[in-house]
Design a protein around this motif. Sequence first.
Motif, PDB file in Angstrom:
ATOM      1  N   ARG A  98      -3.737  10.836  -7.741  1.00  0.00           N
ATOM      2  CA  ARG A  98      -2.387   9.969  -8.172  1.00  0.00           C
ATOM      3  C   ARG A  98      -1.987  10.975  -9.459  1.00  0.00           C
ATOM      4  NH1 ARG A  98      -5.204   5.344  -6.780  1.00  0.00           N
ATOM      5  NH2 ARG A  98      -6.346   5.060  -8.967  1.00  0.00           N
ATOM      6  N   TRP A 458       2.266   8.698  -3.355  1.00  0.00           N
ATOM      7  CA  TRP A 458       0.712   8.579  -4.089  1.00  0.00           C
ATOM      8  C   TRP A 458       1.183   7.618  -5.278  1.00  0.00           C
ATOM      9  CZ3 TRP A 458      -4.045   8.847  -2.537  1.00  0.00           C
ATOM     10  CH2 TRP A 458      -4.263   9.711  -1.515  1.00  0.00           C
ATOM     11  N   ASN A 459       0.881   6.236  -5.475  1.00  0.00           N
ATOM     12  CA  ASN A 459       1.321   5.594  -6.417  1.00  0.00           C
ATOM     13  C   ASN A 459       0.008   4.848  -7.487  1.00  0.00           C
ATOM     14  OD1 ASN A 459       4.155   5.837  -6.485  1.00  0.00           O
ATOM     15  ND2 ASN A 459       4.121   4.490  -4.531  1.00  0.00           N
TER      16      ASN A 459
END
Length: 459
Positions: A98, A458-459
């Motif tokens: 991330r 991507w969080n």
Amino acid sequence: MSDLFLVGNASGFSGDRVDAAAPVVRTLARRGLPAALFFECLAERTIALAQIEKRRDPDAGYEPMLERLLDPILADCARAGIPILGNFGAANPMAAARCVARLARRLGLPELRIGVVTGDDVSASVDLDALPVHEADAGLDMSAWTLVSANAYIGAAPLAQALGQGAQVVVAGRTSDPSLAVAPLMHHFGWAEDDWRNLAIGAACGHLLECGSQLTGGVFWDPGYKDIPDPANIGFPIAEVGSDGSLLVTKAEDTGGLVDLRSVKEQLLYELHDPSAYLTPDVVMDVSGVTMEQAGKDRVALRGVKGHARPERLKVTACYEGSWLGEGEVSVAGPNALARARATADVLLQRVRQRGLARRARADLIGVSAVHDSDDGALWRAYDGPEPPDIRIRLAVEATSRDDADQAAREVLAMLCCGTAGTSGARWRVTPRILTRSFLVPREMVPTDVTVREARLWN
């Protein structure tokens, strides 16, 4: 497919220079050949320290300098088609991914493909008590110690799998150091997992590069005996690996340091218990018959690397916490410094004993004897050489609680008023003590998983 593939290294441990990568990337891009770049960021205890950080903050636990390491070169690598691999995921590869994704989006690279390899963390899946101890800190009662981390050294195959799925950055936790170089070579040349000859060449490449500047003059240099040019700007290493099994090591262009037969021999033998059987998850490497040739300025070619079938078991390093280290330092200087330093050390040890603060305590006189001395201070007590102009007194204690370690270390601070004439410059700190034990586990007990997504996802 090109007959030659370049592998560059930009970090040899967590804490290495954050500006090392740029000259390596410039050199790789200028050469115009297929290439990869890797960062080696883990030592035996690094993951344990990262795991402690993760306990404090679920979004921490990966290489703290990750963004600084990648910021200067991520866009250039993406532009040049140079994949980046690293074990900078440490105890939290997903959080590291991330972090890379946030950086990629900030740099205008939302479609950058980031891969994560997990599975090395076996702390919840493997019963360590059922396994024989392979290596351990000796002579210690660890019955009251608490497991912090247990990580298997995974090999190159899942990293190569991530590259095969289009990953431009591959984030991992605990891998074998050489595997970070073996993986892009496997992917590029299509090596099979039982191609022992070529895998051994890849492992030799990774082993030579894994400690970064140790190959190019770092640790090697010794002024007046083994000099190197421009040590403030030591260049990090690059390997050239051919489809014919050739291996040549060099360094980034326009940098300091050197690559010669001496520096390469020192690094080749680094951490080798048995040169004929260096165990990695990918292959057993045999360098006992290696020959070297200086192939030009800062260019050394190696021949004769052999490979044998990989071990059936993987190494697992487990780290435990259970006591605390308290350290304090203070200085004395000028006439009679030696007598004052000895008196200061004796008083500090007496104070720790009187207060019952430590399981174990020692004092060192830095500038007289420290590195080679024992806990009883036999060398500094017996020293009868020239009077040093200044001496740094270091107190170190092992304590059962953080508070006891802190109180013991603070005895050094108290010497600013309670100490001998001219006492100054006190500092102290407290850190958890981490001990390690290694086990061997059947590799089928360490399944891995590969996830590849674009940065925007991507969080």
